[in-house]
Design an enzyme around this catalytic site. Sequence first.
Site, PDB file in Angstrom:
ATOM      1  N   SER A 133     -64.300  60.718  25.304  1.00  0.00           N
ATOM      2  CA  SER A 133     -65.600  60.727  25.998  1.00  0.00           C
ATOM      3  C   SER A 133     -65.431  61.565  27.256  1.00  0.00           C
ATOM      4  O   SER A 133     -64.302  61.738  27.748  1.00  0.00           O
ATOM      5  CB  SER A 133     -65.958  59.289  26.389  1.00  0.00           C
ATOM      6  OG  SER A 133     -67.009  59.262  27.331  1.00  0.00           O
ATOM      7  N   TYR A 146     -64.608  50.672  29.805  1.00  0.00           N
ATOM      8  CA  TYR A 146     -64.795  51.857  28.959  1.00  0.00           C
ATOM      9  C   TYR A 146     -64.051  53.052  29.541  1.00  0.00           C
ATOM     10  O   TYR A 146     -63.336  53.774  28.829  1.00  0.00           O
ATOM     11  CB  TYR A 146     -66.303  52.147  28.856  1.00  0.00           C
ATOM     12  CG  TYR A 146     -66.690  53.218  27.883  1.00  0.00           C
ATOM     13  CD1 TYR A 146     -66.934  52.915  26.544  1.00  0.00           C
ATOM     14  CD2 TYR A 146     -66.858  54.540  28.286  1.00  0.00           C
ATOM     15  CE1 TYR A 146     -67.319  53.900  25.635  1.00  0.00           C
ATOM     16  CE2 TYR A 146     -67.236  55.527  27.396  1.00  0.00           C
ATOM     17  CZ  TYR A 146     -67.472  55.210  26.071  1.00  0.00           C
ATOM     18  OH  TYR A 146     -67.862  56.183  25.185  1.00  0.00           O
TER      19      TYR A 146
HETATM   20  P1  NAD Z   1     -72.273  53.521  17.453  1.00  0.00           P
HETATM   21  O1  NAD Z   1     -72.534  52.211  18.118  1.00  0.00           O
HETATM   22  O2  NAD Z   1     -73.408  54.280  16.840  1.00  0.00           O
HETATM   23  O3  NAD Z   1     -71.145  53.354  16.338  1.00  0.00           O
HETATM   24  C1  NAD Z   1     -70.013  52.565  16.571  1.00  0.00           C
HETATM   25  C2  NAD Z   1     -69.315  52.340  15.251  1.00  0.00           C
HETATM   26  O4  NAD Z   1     -68.183  51.484  15.501  1.00  0.00           O
HETATM   27  C3  NAD Z   1     -70.170  51.624  14.216  1.00  0.00           C
HETATM   28  O5  NAD Z   1     -69.851  52.113  12.929  1.00  0.00           O
HETATM   29  C4  NAD Z   1     -69.733  50.166  14.368  1.00  0.00           C
HETATM   30  O6  NAD Z   1     -69.980  49.380  13.227  1.00  0.00           O
HETATM   31  C5  NAD Z   1     -68.260  50.356  14.620  1.00  0.00           C
HETATM   32  N1  NAD Z   1     -67.636  49.206  15.241  1.00  0.00           N
HETATM   33  C6  NAD Z   1     -68.088  48.473  16.292  1.00  0.00           C
HETATM   34  N2  NAD Z   1     -67.262  47.463  16.552  1.00  0.00           N
HETATM   35  C7  NAD Z   1     -66.252  47.557  15.650  1.00  0.00           C
HETATM   36  C8  NAD Z   1     -65.089  46.785  15.387  1.00  0.00           C
HETATM   37  N3  NAD Z   1     -64.788  45.702  16.122  1.00  0.00           N
HETATM   38  N4  NAD Z   1     -64.283  47.171  14.380  1.00  0.00           N
HETATM   39  C9  NAD Z   1     -64.585  48.246  13.602  1.00  0.00           C
HETATM   40  N5  NAD Z   1     -65.675  49.011  13.806  1.00  0.00           N
HETATM   41  C10 NAD Z   1     -66.487  48.657  14.804  1.00  0.00           C
HETATM   42  O7  NAD Z   1     -71.541  54.397  18.565  1.00  0.00           O
HETATM   43  P2  NAD Z   1     -71.339  55.983  18.765  1.00  0.00           P
HETATM   44  O8  NAD Z   1     -72.187  56.396  19.893  1.00  0.00           O
HETATM   45  O9  NAD Z   1     -71.418  56.700  17.484  1.00  0.00           O
HETATM   46  O10 NAD Z   1     -69.845  55.966  19.317  1.00  0.00           O
HETATM   47  C11 NAD Z   1     -68.735  56.351  18.538  1.00  0.00           C
HETATM   48  C12 NAD Z   1     -67.607  56.736  19.467  1.00  0.00           C
HETATM   49  O11 NAD Z   1     -68.035  57.826  20.282  1.00  0.00           O
HETATM   50  C13 NAD Z   1     -67.150  55.637  20.421  1.00  0.00           C
HETATM   51  O12 NAD Z   1     -65.750  55.661  20.571  1.00  0.00           O
HETATM   52  C14 NAD Z   1     -67.825  56.026  21.726  1.00  0.00           C
HETATM   53  O13 NAD Z   1     -67.144  55.526  22.846  1.00  0.00           O
HETATM   54  C15 NAD Z   1     -67.756  57.528  21.634  1.00  0.00           C
HETATM   55  N6  NAD Z   1     -68.698  58.245  22.498  1.00  0.00           N
HETATM   56  C16 NAD Z   1     -70.043  58.092  22.321  1.00  0.00           C
HETATM   57  C17 NAD Z   1     -70.900  58.795  23.157  1.00  0.00           C
HETATM   58  C18 NAD Z   1     -72.383  58.717  23.020  1.00  0.00           C
HETATM   59  O14 NAD Z   1     -73.082  59.248  23.892  1.00  0.00           O
HETATM   60  N7  NAD Z   1     -72.930  58.095  21.990  1.00  0.00           N
HETATM   61  C19 NAD Z   1     -70.391  59.627  24.152  1.00  0.00           C
HETATM   62  C20 NAD Z   1     -69.018  59.736  24.300  1.00  0.00           C
HETATM   63  C21 NAD Z   1     -68.189  59.045  23.457  1.00  0.00           C
END
Ligand code: NAD
Length: 251
Positions: A133, A146
């Site tokens: 991130s 986080y």
């Molecule tokens: P999201 O909430 O859409 O997806 C999260 C996924 O993780 C889902 O498939 C969920 O079922 C799974 N998950 C949650 N808890 C879990 C557990 N205990 N065990 C196994 N799977 C689990 O989130 P996203 O925005 O797609 O985020 C994905 C990654 O990207 C994360 O690591 C997040 O920190 C990172 N990220 C997201 C953003 C953003 O703006 N969305 C920015 C930077 C980084």
Amino acid sequence: MFLAGKRALVTGSTSGIGLAIARSLSAEGAQIVLNGFGDEAEIAALCDEMNASHVGADLTTRAGCEELMERAGPVDILVNNAGMQHVSPVQDFPPEKWDAIIALNLTSAFHTTRLAVPHMKEQGWGRVICTASAHSLVASPFKSAYVAAKHGIAGFVKTIALELAQSGVTANCISPGYVWTPLVENQIPDTMKARGMTREQVINDVLLAGQPTKRFSQPEEIGALALFLCREEAQNITGSNYSIDGGWTAQ
Ligand code: NAD
């Protein structure tokens, strides 16, 4: 179809960025193992769409990570992507939320990687990609767990990149700024509460405040970079942390 014959495990791939990464690897012929939670029928539809399998292990526990790796079998591409967020001032931050965020966003990547690496080394080819991130590089208030986990995963990836440097296995981070996914949408109410703001103020004055392009990335844009890191042309890219953040960390 340059990934035909390769097996890719993407954690947290039933939604958002992980799902987009799984789709981009699948489109190039990789055999996908999905992980994550969600509606059973929707997950079955995703498996049909990509001819994928799904292991719904909970990656906040070591046993869950070990179950995932055992059921997934040897993988050529490991994408550590599962993550969660909680927004709260440090004095009110629930300790159980801290533990869960560190476990999922940081420790699960250690467990999956340590179990995936032997096969990759043995065959002399592998890709470890972690969705970090912008918060692996800079901080924001109210996101202590986080930010700590994401800074941690950036260090972890650098370390394993050095360990694997001559093995044909690369390890890199992708560091998105704000991507429009459920993770971002779901933190809006808590941020409204923590900062006493309206939804529009949170979107414009908090989420996109630091993103100079003033647009959210789309999950498919993250998938495209993950795919590039799997190409042969990327074989000398290792230990890197790629920002896709609309210029956020350039400031
Ligand atoms: P999201 O909430 O859409 O997806 C999260 C996924 O993780 C889902 O498939 C969920 O079922 C799974 N998950 C949650 N808890 C879990 C557990 N205990 N065990 C196994 N799977 C689990 O989130 P996203 O925005 O797609 O985020 C994905 C990654 O990207 C994360 O690591 C997040 O920190 C990172 N990220 C997201 C953003 C953003 O703006 N969305 C920015 C930077 C980084």
